[in-house]
Design an enzyme around this catalytic site. Structure first.
Site, PDB file in Angstrom:
ATOM      1  N   HIS A  62       0.905  -1.249  -0.121  1.00 46.57           N
ATOM      2  CA  HIS A  62       0.061  -0.076  -0.076  1.00 46.57           C
ATOM      3  C   HIS A  62       0.796   1.245   0.241  1.00 46.57           C
ATOM      4  O   HIS A  62       1.856   1.176   0.482  1.00 46.57           O
ATOM      5  CB  HIS A  62      -1.009  -0.062   1.278  1.00 46.57           C
ATOM      6  CG  HIS A  62      -1.567  -1.025   1.405  1.00 46.57           C
ATOM      7  ND1 HIS A  62      -2.212  -1.518   2.482  1.00 46.57           N
ATOM      8  CD2 HIS A  62      -2.553  -1.810   0.579  1.00 46.57           C
ATOM      9  CE1 HIS A  62      -2.858  -2.718   2.687  1.00 46.57           C
ATOM     10  NE2 HIS A  62      -3.048  -2.834   1.125  1.00 46.57           N
ATOM     11  N   LYS A  72       6.482   6.499   7.040  1.00 46.47           N
ATOM     12  CA  LYS A  72       5.996   5.653   8.430  1.00 46.47           C
ATOM     13  C   LYS A  72       7.150   5.214   8.945  1.00 46.47           C
ATOM     14  O   LYS A  72       8.190   4.742   8.495  1.00 46.47           O
ATOM     15  CB  LYS A  72       5.238   4.492   7.831  1.00 46.47           C
ATOM     16  CG  LYS A  72       3.933   4.691   6.862  1.00 46.47           C
ATOM     17  CD  LYS A  72       3.364   3.616   6.326  1.00 46.47           C
ATOM     18  CE  LYS A  72       2.246   3.927   5.493  1.00 46.47           C
ATOM     19  NZ  LYS A  72       1.306   2.678   4.916  1.00 46.47           N
ATOM     20  N   TYR A 133       2.438   1.439  13.779  1.00 54.01           N
ATOM     21  CA  TYR A 133       2.978   2.518  12.813  1.00 54.01           C
ATOM     22  C   TYR A 133       2.747   4.012  12.997  1.00 54.01           C
ATOM     23  O   TYR A 133       1.453   4.238  13.526  1.00 54.01           O
ATOM     24  CB  TYR A 133       2.946   2.215  11.371  1.00 54.01           C
ATOM     25  CG  TYR A 133       1.577   1.726  10.751  1.00 54.01           C
ATOM     26  CD1 TYR A 133       0.882   2.669   9.922  1.00 54.01           C
ATOM     27  CD2 TYR A 133       0.950   0.582  11.165  1.00 54.01           C
ATOM     28  CE1 TYR A 133      -0.322   2.502   9.427  1.00 54.01           C
ATOM     29  CE2 TYR A 133      -0.415   0.545  10.589  1.00 54.01           C
ATOM     30  CZ  TYR A 133      -0.828   1.198   9.658  1.00 54.01           C
ATOM     31  OH  TYR A 133      -2.142   1.102   9.236  1.00 54.01           O
ATOM     32  N   ASP A 171      -6.702  -6.231  -1.885  1.00 49.07           N
ATOM     33  CA  ASP A 171      -5.365  -6.304  -2.053  1.00 49.07           C
ATOM     34  C   ASP A 171      -5.057  -7.332  -3.329  1.00 49.07           C
ATOM     35  O   ASP A 171      -4.073  -7.404  -3.858  1.00 49.07           O
ATOM     36  CB  ASP A 171      -4.682  -6.887  -0.770  1.00 49.07           C
ATOM     37  CG  ASP A 171      -4.381  -5.724   0.181  1.00 49.07           C
ATOM     38  OD1 ASP A 171      -4.743  -4.601  -0.097  1.00 49.07           O
ATOM     39  OD2 ASP A 171      -3.901  -5.786   1.150  1.00 49.07           O
TER      40      ASP A 171
END
Length: 182
Positions: A62, A72, A133, A171
Site C-alpha cells: 500500500h 511511516k 506505525y 489487495d
C-alpha cells in the site's frame, strides 16, 4: 539507538538500546529529536495506527499518492512479521527495488519508510502479530493505491507459501508495479 541505512536511500532500520534485567526490559521506542538527528531529516509524525493480524495475513503493498503521501515508522509489539518496502520514486537509483526485514517482539527493530514507497507485511508468528506505525500525513481514501503482492517484476519472497497467505479481496486486485502511479 542505532540507525542502519538500507540499500534504498532514505529507508532506515532502527535498533533501539534495550535495558534488560530479571524484572523485564525497557527501551525508548521513539524520541522525535534523536530520530530526526539520526536520519538527517525533520519528520513530524501526526498519526499512530495499530493492527492485529493472524498468521499468514498479508497486508499490502500500500501507499498514498500525491500530496497525501506518507512516511511511516513501523514496528511489531507482539509476534513477528516480514516487512517489505518498495521504492516507487522514479528518479531514485533504487527505483523498483525492495527490502525485506523481519520485525519482531524480540529484536524490537523498527523500519522507517519515507514518502514515495509502497509498504506491506506478512505475519510469520503462530499467535498473530500486533503491528504499530506512525505516519507523517493523514490517511486520504481517494489517494490510496497499491501494488499486487506477487508482482513478478518485484519478485518478493514473502517467506510463506501462497496457500498459507490470507489476503483481502481489495489487495488481490491491486495493479502490477509497471502500472503503479505516484
Amino acid at each position: 539507538m542505532r540507525v542502519i541505512e538500507t540499500k534504498l536511500k532514505g529507508c532506515f532500520i532502527i535498533e533501539p538500546k534495550i535495558f534488560q534485567d530479571n524484572r523485564g526490559y525497557f527501551f525508548e521506542s521513539f524520541n522525535q529529536s534523536k530520530f530526526n538527528d539520526l536520519i538527517g531529516k525533520k519528520i513530524d509524525f501526526i498519526q499512530d495506527n495499530e493492527s492485529f493480524s493472524s498468521k499468514g495475513v498479508l497486508r499490502g503493498l500500500h501507499y498514498q499518492k500525491g500530496e497525501y503521501a506518507q512516511a511511516k515508522l513501523v514496528r511489531v509489539i507482539k509476534g513477528s512479521v516480514l516487512d517489505v518496502a518498495v521504492d516507487l520514486r522514479s528518479n531514485s537509483p533504487s527505483y523498483g527495488q525492495h527490502i525485506s526485514i523481519e520485525l519482531n517482539e524480540d529484536n524490537k527493530r523498527q523500519l522507517f519508510i519515507p514518502r514515495g514507497f509502497a509498504h506491506g507485511f506478512v505475519v510469520l508468528s503462530d499467535g498473530g502479530a500486533l503491528f504499530s506505525y506512525k505516519c507523517d500525513n493523514f490517511y486520504n481514501k481517494a489517494s490510496e493505491s497499491g501494488i499486487i503482492y506477487n508482482d513478478v517484476e518485484l519478485n518478493i519472497d514473502w517467506k510463506l507459501n501462497d496457500n498459507e497467505l490470507i489476503i483481502s479481496e481489495k489487495d488481490k486486485i491491486l495493479p502490477m508495479f509497471k502500472n503503479a502511479s505516484q
